[in-house]
Design a protein around this motif. Structure first.
Motif, PDB file in Angstrom:
ATOM      1  N   ALA A  13       6.618 123.642 -35.374  1.00 34.25           N
ATOM      2  CA  ALA A  13       7.246 122.359 -35.727  1.00 34.25           C
ATOM      3  C   ALA A  13       7.042 122.039 -37.205  1.00 34.25           C
ATOM      4  CB  ALA A  13       6.662 121.246 -34.858  1.00 34.25           C
ATOM      5  N   LEU A  14       5.875 122.366 -37.736  1.00 34.91           N
ATOM      6  CA  LEU A  14       5.583 122.110 -39.137  1.00 34.91           C
ATOM      7  C   LEU A  14       6.489 122.953 -40.043  1.00 34.91           C
ATOM      8  CD1 LEU A  14       3.542 120.348 -40.710  1.00 34.91           C
ATOM      9  CD2 LEU A  14       2.058 122.350 -40.846  1.00 34.91           C
ATOM     10  N   THR A  64      -2.586 114.175 -34.438  1.00 36.29           N
ATOM     11  CA  THR A  64      -2.943 112.955 -35.170  1.00 36.29           C
ATOM     12  C   THR A  64      -3.157 113.260 -36.650  1.00 36.29           C
ATOM     13  OG1 THR A  64      -3.963 111.978 -33.205  1.00 36.29           O
ATOM     14  CG2 THR A  64      -4.594 111.059 -35.351  1.00 36.29           C
ATOM     15  N   PHE A  65      -3.905 114.329 -36.939  1.00 37.84           N
ATOM     16  CA  PHE A  65      -4.144 114.726 -38.330  1.00 37.84           C
ATOM     17  C   PHE A  65      -2.837 115.039 -39.047  1.00 37.84           C
ATOM     18  CE2 PHE A  65      -4.639 118.256 -41.330  1.00 37.84           C
ATOM     19  CZ  PHE A  65      -5.457 117.662 -42.283  1.00 37.84           C
ATOM     20  N   LEU A  66      -1.960 115.822 -38.419  1.00 37.38           N
ATOM     21  CA  LEU A  66      -0.698 116.221 -39.050  1.00 37.38           C
ATOM     22  C   LEU A  66       0.222 115.023 -39.268  1.00 37.38           C
ATOM     23  CD1 LEU A  66       0.030 119.562 -37.135  1.00 37.38           C
ATOM     24  CD2 LEU A  66      -0.692 119.305 -39.522  1.00 37.38           C
ATOM     25  N   LEU A  67       0.265 114.116 -38.304  1.00 32.75           N
ATOM     26  CA  LEU A  67       1.122 112.943 -38.464  1.00 32.75           C
ATOM     27  C   LEU A  67       0.672 112.095 -39.638  1.00 32.75           C
ATOM     28  CD1 LEU A  67       1.734 111.820 -34.746  1.00 32.75           C
ATOM     29  CD2 LEU A  67       3.222 113.167 -36.230  1.00 32.75           C
ATOM     30  N   ASN A 110       3.026 111.478 -42.849  1.00 34.82           N
ATOM     31  CA  ASN A 110       3.452 110.106 -43.152  1.00 34.82           C
ATOM     32  C   ASN A 110       2.521 109.134 -42.419  1.00 34.82           C
ATOM     33  OD1 ASN A 110       4.870 107.500 -43.090  1.00 34.82           O
ATOM     34  ND2 ASN A 110       6.643 108.632 -43.849  1.00 34.82           N
ATOM     35  N   PRO A 111       1.508 108.602 -43.095  1.00 28.22           N
ATOM     36  CA  PRO A 111       0.528 107.725 -42.439  1.00 28.22           C
ATOM     37  C   PRO A 111       1.159 106.489 -41.805  1.00 28.22           C
ATOM     38  CG  PRO A 111      -0.240 108.392 -44.609  1.00 28.22           C
ATOM     39  CD  PRO A 111       1.195 108.825 -44.513  1.00 28.22           C
ATOM     40  N   GLN A 112       2.215 105.966 -42.416  1.00 32.86           N
ATOM     41  CA  GLN A 112       2.818 104.734 -41.889  1.00 32.86           C
ATOM     42  C   GLN A 112       3.483 104.983 -40.533  1.00 32.86           C
ATOM     43  OE1 GLN A 112       4.609 102.214 -45.362  1.00 32.86           O
ATOM     44  NE2 GLN A 112       4.842 104.383 -45.933  1.00 32.86           N
TER      45      GLN A 112
END
Length: 674
Positions: free
Chosen positions: A56-57, A187-190, A194-196
């Motif tokens: 996906a990345l 969670t880390f990748l998200l 894009n933290p928001q």
């Protein structure tokens, strides 16, 4: 559906309450020897799941650079790599992405294989060790423990409960590792991408945590009840299959079918109570998890479509990053829903481990000193010194010779205390007698007098409450159990045979005997002739519990087993009860040879078989009320002479007092059995 409270009837409730940290002991005590396979499983699972996140990345990279306008080396996922390592042309970039994706699938498959090997190997090894350790502990418990438990209930622990542990150790730990890696990895990748938007995608997580906590609190007692109900079903089925001959001969198939239906229905209700909670929980958990996906699609889609950040958000959102968010959020929904399954398996395993380790922690009344000296039997002199005994919990013995109504007396045959209220706790009440080496002592008396218990105390199947039993001056509690029981041969009324051949049953306990010794023992027990006539002689399979042999044949095989053992002390508990009078005469002749120069204890309802004993002890209500030889006891005209009269058919000549006492004994036995 209302729950069924089985805890009140759970035969292992006391053991479950005593179990300390059962899951910790399962993993660290039993799992420690297999740390390598568990480590391989855990590490491989981490890498396998991490590689599952890579496609996906890379898809996000391809969309935004190869098919979009963003520079390949400026992509967030590739910014950690030196620019010199990355291809320059679009074709090379496309090939690079394809190769990396393909490599992630191949390498992931290798790690998945290692993960499956590690977890399966670990779970199977631990399951094997737990089952054998539980059985070993169970078979070393006191007989008092077995008198309070049914076979099916104990089989449920060794089979169903242990199998439940294997499922958690394999599927449960595998799923838990997958869940942890996927949740933390995603969670880390998200947040990296894009933290928001990551805050939007992960918004349902607190709700999932609360929802799962409530589920755990409600499901735990339900699974404990299910484990108990499984044992009751197994007990009923084992009981009925063991008594199939009685069921058929009594024409009670319909009655027993109703009883099985009843216990199965109770299990159904208990299990459905737990299932009903699960089927409400998992869809609800999936809905909550799906909220994150919907919010991500709604906010992220608007962000990409409009080209501006919605509401309080800032910055831009690339199409490839949005696609990655959609894929990761979708991948996150299933692990979140699986979290409930992991908790479900853990709770089942914990309920089972409580029963298993509670049983392992069970303490018997018999103290076992592993450093005790071996017994030295020289003359075979046995001494009972003011022995009293009572069961701790249940005043009920599996044999039909161990009653419950017991009076007090001085053991001299005085019957003045018959009208006193008996001490219901006492099975054996202050008995004393000596047996010289080589003597034969017979114990007789009405049903429930405590005859079998007297000899079980000699074998240390139970320990005396007061007094002492000595063999050649050695207290049986001060010598090792193994040497004590090795010095004795026991032939009981229930001549149990194991599934196997005739030879295997004769050599049980004397495994090194050769065929010549086996044949000699069989001849001594009057068993050789009928064994030779069996289809395969000594190699004939006897069936479960020796069902292919008659009762008399089973008893003769059991006697041959005792003969082969050549014990210092011989115990015969109704050893000829299942044979005809002609066979009994032949066996009795062999027993006379066997008992010569050997201390022998014999229990018999057929008084004709023990009339030549050196000493006869007459028991009633746990006391010795008469003692002497056959001739002496007949002259006393006491209980023994009346019992002799019953067997001689002289019922009309018996005194009314004897009949009334027999009625009172029978009534007390029925009350205690109820």
């Amino acid at each position: 559906m209302a729950g069924v409270d089985w805890d009140e009837d759970d035969p292992f409730e006391e053991q479950r309450e005593q179990a300390e940290s059962p899951m910790r002991r399962l993993i660290f005590d039993f799992g420690r020897p297999y740390w390598f396979s568990m480590t391989v499983g855990l590490i491989s699972s981490v890498f396998a799941r991490a590689l599952d996140l890579l496609p996906a990345l890379l898809l996000a990279v391809a969309i935004d650079s190869i098919f979009g306008e963003q520079a390949f080396h400026e992509q967030v996922p590739l910014s950690v790599l030196p620019e010199a390592w990355l291809p320059a042309s679009e074709t090379e970039q496309f090939v690079f992405v394809v190769v990396v994706v393909a490599g992630s699938f191949v390498l992931g498959a290798v790690f998945h294989w290692l993960r499956n090997w590690g977890f399966n190997s670990f779970s199977q090894d631990v399951q094997h060790d737990v089952r054998t350790a539980t059985y070993d502990k169970m078979q070393r418990l006191d007989m008092e423990f077995f008198s309070n438990k049914q076979t099916g209930e104990m089989m449920s622990v060794l089979s169903n409960d242990v199998n439940q542990l294997e499922r958690f150790l394999n599927e449960g730990m595998n799923s838990a590792t997958r869940l942890i890696v996927m949740v933390f990895g995603i969670t880390f990748l998200l947040f990296w991408l894009n933290p928001q938007l990551a805050l939007v995608s992960l918004a349902p997580v607190p709700l999932i945590a609360i929802f799962t906590y409530i589920f755990v609190q409600k499901i735990q007692p339900k699974y404990a009840a299910v484990r108990s109900s499984v044992g009751k079903v197994n007990s009923r089925l084992e009981n009925n299959l063991g008594g199939i001959n009685v069921i058929k001969s009594s024409n009670t198939e319909e009655y027993e079918s109703d009883r099985v239906n009843d216990v199965s229905r109770k299990y159904y209700n208990t299990n459905w109570d737990a299932i009903w909670l699960r089927i409400k929980f998992f869809p609800g958990l999936q809905v909550i998890s799906g909220i994150g996906f919907v919010l991500t699609f709604l906010v992220g889609g608007y962000w990409v479509l409009m080209g501006t950040a919605p509401g309080p958000f800032t910055g831009t959102l690339e199409t490839g990053v949005f696609v990655a968010f959609i894929m990761y959020t979708q991948q996150l929904v299933w692990p979140m829903a699986q979290f409930g399954q992991v908790i479900n398996m853990y709770q089942r395993a914990e309920a089972s481990s409580e029963r298993i380790f509670g049983l392992m922690d069970e303490q018997g009344r018999i103290e076992r000193d592993e450093d005790a000296n071996e017994i030295e039997v020289r003359d075979g002199r046995v001494e009972y010194d003011h022995v009293s005994f009572s069961y701790e919990d249940e005043l009920h013995d599996s044999g039909d010779d161990d009653g419950h109504g017991h009076g007090h007396g001085d053991g001299d045959g005085d019957d003045d205390n018959d009208d006193q209220i008996p001490d219901e706790n006492l099975i054996i009440d202050d008995i004393s007698f000596d047996v010289d080496g080589g003597e034969t002592v017979a114990l007789v008396g009405p049903t429930g007098a405590g005859k079998s218990t007297v000899l079980k105390l000699l074998l240390r199947l139970y320990d005396v409450n007061e007094g002492a039993i000595r063999i050649d001056g050695q207290d049986v509690r001060d010598v090792s159990l193994a040497s004590l029981r090795q010095s004795m041969g026991y032939v009981g009324q229930d001549s149990f045979l194991f599934y196997g051949t005739v030879e295997e049953n004769i050599t049980y306990g004397t495994f090194g005997a050769d065929r010549e010794e086996i044949v000699e023992a069989a001849k001594a027990a009057e068993a050789h002739e009928f064994i030779q006539n069996l289809p395969e002689g000594y190699d004939t399979m006897v069936g479960e519990r020796g069902v292919k042999l008659s009762g008399g044949q089973r008893q003769r095989v059991a006697i041959a087993r005792a003969v082969l053992k050549d014990p210092d002390i011989l115990i015969l508990d109704e050893a000829t009860s299942d044979v005809d009078t002609e066979t009994e005469m032949l066996i009795q002749r062999s027993i006379d040879d066997l008992t010569e120069n050997r201390t022998t204890f014999a229990i018999a309802h057929r008084l004709s078989t023990i009339k030549d004993a050196d000493q006869i002890l007459v028991l009633e209500d746990g006391r010795i009320v008469e003692r002497g030889t056959h001739a002496e006891l007949l002259q006393n005209e006491g209980l023994y002479s009346h019992l002799w009269g019953v067997q001689a058919g002289e019922i009309d000549e018996l005194p009314q007092e004897f009949i009334e006492r027999a009625q009172r004994r029978h009534a007390r036995t029925e009350i205690s059995d109820d």
